[in-house]
Scaffold this motif. Structure first.
Motif, PDB file in Angstrom:
ATOM      1  N   PRO A   1     -21.556  48.316 -11.334  1.00  0.00           N
ATOM      2  CA  PRO A   1     -22.325  47.382 -10.503  1.00  0.00           C
ATOM      3  C   PRO A   1     -22.172  45.916 -10.923  1.00  0.00           C
ATOM      4  N   ALA A   2     -21.745  45.712 -12.197  1.00  0.00           N
ATOM      5  CA  ALA A   2     -21.642  44.347 -12.720  1.00  0.00           C
ATOM      6  C   ALA A   2     -20.264  43.727 -12.523  1.00  0.00           C
TER       7      ALA A   2
ATOM      8  N   ASN B   1     -28.995  43.329 -17.103  1.00  0.00           N
ATOM      9  CA  ASN B   1     -30.106  43.693 -16.223  1.00  0.00           C
ATOM     10  C   ASN B   1     -29.708  44.591 -15.052  1.00  0.00           C
ATOM     11  N   VAL B   2     -28.423  44.758 -14.812  1.00  0.00           N
ATOM     12  CA  VAL B   2     -28.018  45.695 -13.757  1.00  0.00           C
ATOM     13  C   VAL B   2     -27.670  47.065 -14.348  1.00  0.00           C
ATOM     14  N   GLY B   3     -27.884  47.227 -15.657  1.00  0.00           N
ATOM     15  CA  GLY B   3     -27.668  48.513 -16.312  1.00  0.00           C
ATOM     16  C   GLY B   3     -28.962  49.035 -16.901  1.00  0.00           C
ATOM     17  N   THR B   4     -28.990  50.308 -17.274  1.00  0.00           N
ATOM     18  CA  THR B   4     -30.159  50.913 -17.895  1.00  0.00           C
ATOM     19  C   THR B   4     -30.143  50.650 -19.400  1.00  0.00           C
ATOM     20  N   ASN B   5     -31.222  51.015 -20.085  1.00  0.00           N
ATOM     21  CA  ASN B   5     -31.318  50.758 -21.526  1.00  0.00           C
ATOM     22  C   ASN B   5     -30.218  51.457 -22.320  1.00  0.00           C
ATOM     23  N   ASP B   6     -29.826  52.659 -21.900  1.00  0.00           N
ATOM     24  CA  ASP B   6     -28.796  53.378 -22.644  1.00  0.00           C
ATOM     25  C   ASP B   6     -27.381  52.951 -22.250  1.00  0.00           C
ATOM     26  N   GLN B   7     -27.296  51.880 -21.423  1.00  0.00           N
ATOM     27  CA  GLN B   7     -26.001  51.314 -21.052  1.00  0.00           C
ATOM     28  C   GLN B   7     -25.810  49.910 -21.626  1.00  0.00           C
ATOM     29  N   ARG B   8     -26.621  49.557 -22.618  1.00  0.00           N
ATOM     30  CA  ARG B   8     -26.540  48.199 -23.163  1.00  0.00           C
ATOM     31  C   ARG B   8     -25.180  47.915 -23.787  1.00  0.00           C
TER      32      ARG B   8
ATOM     33  N   LYS C   1     -24.682  36.019  -6.555  1.00  0.00           N
ATOM     34  CA  LYS C   1     -26.126  35.898  -6.343  1.00  0.00           C
ATOM     35  C   LYS C   1     -26.666  37.082  -5.539  1.00  0.00           C
ATOM     36  N   LYS C   2     -25.935  37.480  -4.508  1.00  0.00           N
ATOM     37  CA  LYS C   2     -26.368  38.587  -3.649  1.00  0.00           C
ATOM     38  C   LYS C   2     -26.235  39.930  -4.362  1.00  0.00           C
ATOM     39  N   VAL C   3     -25.144  40.074  -5.139  1.00  0.00           N
ATOM     40  CA  VAL C   3     -24.939  41.321  -5.886  1.00  0.00           C
ATOM     41  C   VAL C   3     -26.068  41.516  -6.900  1.00  0.00           C
ATOM     42  N   TYR C   4     -26.435  40.464  -7.608  1.00  0.00           N
ATOM     43  CA  TYR C   4     -27.477  40.569  -8.629  1.00  0.00           C
ATOM     44  C   TYR C   4     -28.829  40.908  -8.000  1.00  0.00           C
ATOM     45  N   ALA C   5     -29.136  40.289  -6.886  1.00  0.00           N
ATOM     46  CA  ALA C   5     -30.410  40.568  -6.201  1.00  0.00           C
ATOM     47  C   ALA C   5     -30.500  42.020  -5.756  1.00  0.00           C
TER      48      ALA C   5
ATOM     49  N   ILE D   1     -32.037  46.018 -12.021  1.00  0.00           N
ATOM     50  CA  ILE D   1     -33.002  47.071 -12.285  1.00  0.00           C
ATOM     51  C   ILE D   1     -34.325  46.441 -12.700  1.00  0.00           C
ATOM     52  N   LYS D   2     -35.374  46.754 -11.971  1.00  0.00           N
ATOM     53  CA  LYS D   2     -36.681  46.135 -12.243  1.00  0.00           C
ATOM     54  C   LYS D   2     -37.262  46.657 -13.544  1.00  0.00           C
TER      55      LYS D   2
END
Length: 389
Positions: free
Chosen positions: A205-206, A318-325, A380-384, A388-389
């Motif tokens: 996604p990044a 921020n577009v990944g989960t914690n275990d994807q850091r 900008k659009k991809v990040y929005a 992941i909230k």
């Protein structure tokens, strides 16, 4: 009440990272002089030799994120740090260009793993609600090292035999390794590995955001390789090392506020302003005819990078989960390294055909402006959509 950011562990992580970057960049900007003097390499050959470590870095980088997420992050960090320091002996022992390139590629492998693991260890230590601020200050240690290192390196090159650069780098690296050994990392559950897939090696996604990173990192590859030669050979400025010192001042100034603004949600404003500043800074630098403009543009370039780099890194995390850091950091550095490598290679060829080194940096400014447009219409659009909230 916010959790404490400046813990002893975070301070140790920052100091170890600074010493790592200082060791790397102390010798980096003097390499073009060393290669030319020892091996008689042309500008084009120098660019290819210097970029050889990028090839190794890019081959290993996706796997480094996978390794960091799968095993003890501190152990991976310490092992990588050890070999990072040891490779500097290889530069000293290299009697031919082929051996130098081999050492350079080995360095690329260690650089890939150590930068991914060090930043991931730091993120594990940083409170989540202060991530943007923490990444900003942690990244500042690299950018300050990126600026002070060349300053010291160029001073040693001018005053002493080149061996002193190698000795200094090794001593600083050993101090960094000893500091890293004292860092305590929070325990975490090891990520379970089932079926291997592409997202274990690169955060898909990044990728569009990573492409945006390319624009400013290509420019930096040009800057890192030829900023000193531009000042020394064309503008007749003897103290070119001050360029990187002024750049550090700009970076430090922006890191004081950029991280907090990032945590408050002003990511788009920071990115647009930073890319505009980088573009203007490179253009002014390329057109410089005096010491004032040469050093003044360094502050603007540093100011822009000081905002852009941690913002891009935080966006990708921020577009990944914690275990994807680890994978997220690997993705960020993959695109950054790729851009620097491209910048080193193409600047080496362009330097042989363009009438001035300054033209390289004008091109770097144009790339930053293209990156600004790309961010507005794509990143900008991809990040929005992917954050992941």
């Amino acid at each position: 009440m916010k959790e404490k950011l400046w813990t002893s562990n975070f301070l140790k992580a920052c100091f170890a990272n600074f010493l790592m970057g200082f060791a790397f960049y102390l010798i980096g900007t003097t390499m073009p002089f060393y290669i030319g003097e020892k091996y008689g390499a042309t500008e084009a050959e120098t660019g290819l030799i210097l970029a050889s470590y990028i090839i190794a870095t890019l081959l290993v980088r996706p796997f480094s994120g996978y390794i960091v997420d799968s095993y003890s992050r501190k152990k991976v960090y310490i092992i990588a740090y050890f070999f990072f320091v040891f490779v500097y002996f290889g530069y000293m022992w290299a009697s031919t260009i082929a051996l130098f390139v081999l050492a350079r590629m080995m360095h690329g492998i260690t650089w890939s793993v150590i930068t991914t693991s060090s930043s991931t260890v730091a993120i594990d230590i940083i409170p989540s609600e202060r991530r943007g601020e923490g990444i900003g200050f942690f990244g500042l240690t690299t950018t300050v090292a990126m600026s002070i290192g060349p300053f010291i390196g160029l001073y040693l090159y001018e005053k002493y035999p080149f061996e002193y650069n190698f000795y200094s780098t090794i001593i600083v690296g050993i101090l960094g390794l000893l500091t890293a050994l004292t860092i305590k990392v929070p325990k975490r559950e090891t990520r379970k590995k089932e079926v291997l897939s592409l997202d274990r090696f690169i955060l898909k996604p990044a990728v569009p955001i990573g492409i945006n990173v390319l624009f400013i990192s290509i420019s930096y590859g040009m800057l890192f390789t030829y900023a000193a030669k531009f000042g020394l050979h064309e503008l007749k400025i003897s103290s070119t090392g001050f360029f990187f010192l002024f750049m550090a001042i700009g970076m430090a100034a922006s890191r004081l506020f950029a991280g907090r603004l990032l945590d408050l949600g002003y990511v788009n404003q920071l990115m647009l302003v930073s890319l505009l500043i980088i573009g203007l800074g490179y253009t002014a630098f390329g057109l410089a005819t005096s010491e004032t403009l040469y050093f003044g543009s360094a502050i603007f370039i540093g100011l822009g990078y000081g905002m852009a780099s941690p913002s891009f890194q935080t966006m990708i995390i921020n577009v990944g989960t914690n275990d994807q850091r680890g994978t997220a950091n690997s993705t960020f550095f993959t695109f950054y390294d790729l851009g620097i490598g491209i910048g080193m290679v193409i600047s080496g060829f362009l330097a042989t055909v363009l009438p001035s080194f300054g033209n390289l940096f004008v091109i770097g400014g144009i790339l930053a402006f293209v990156g600004l447009l790309y961010y507005y219409f794509v990143s900008k659009k991809v990040y929005a959509a992917k954050k992941i909230k």
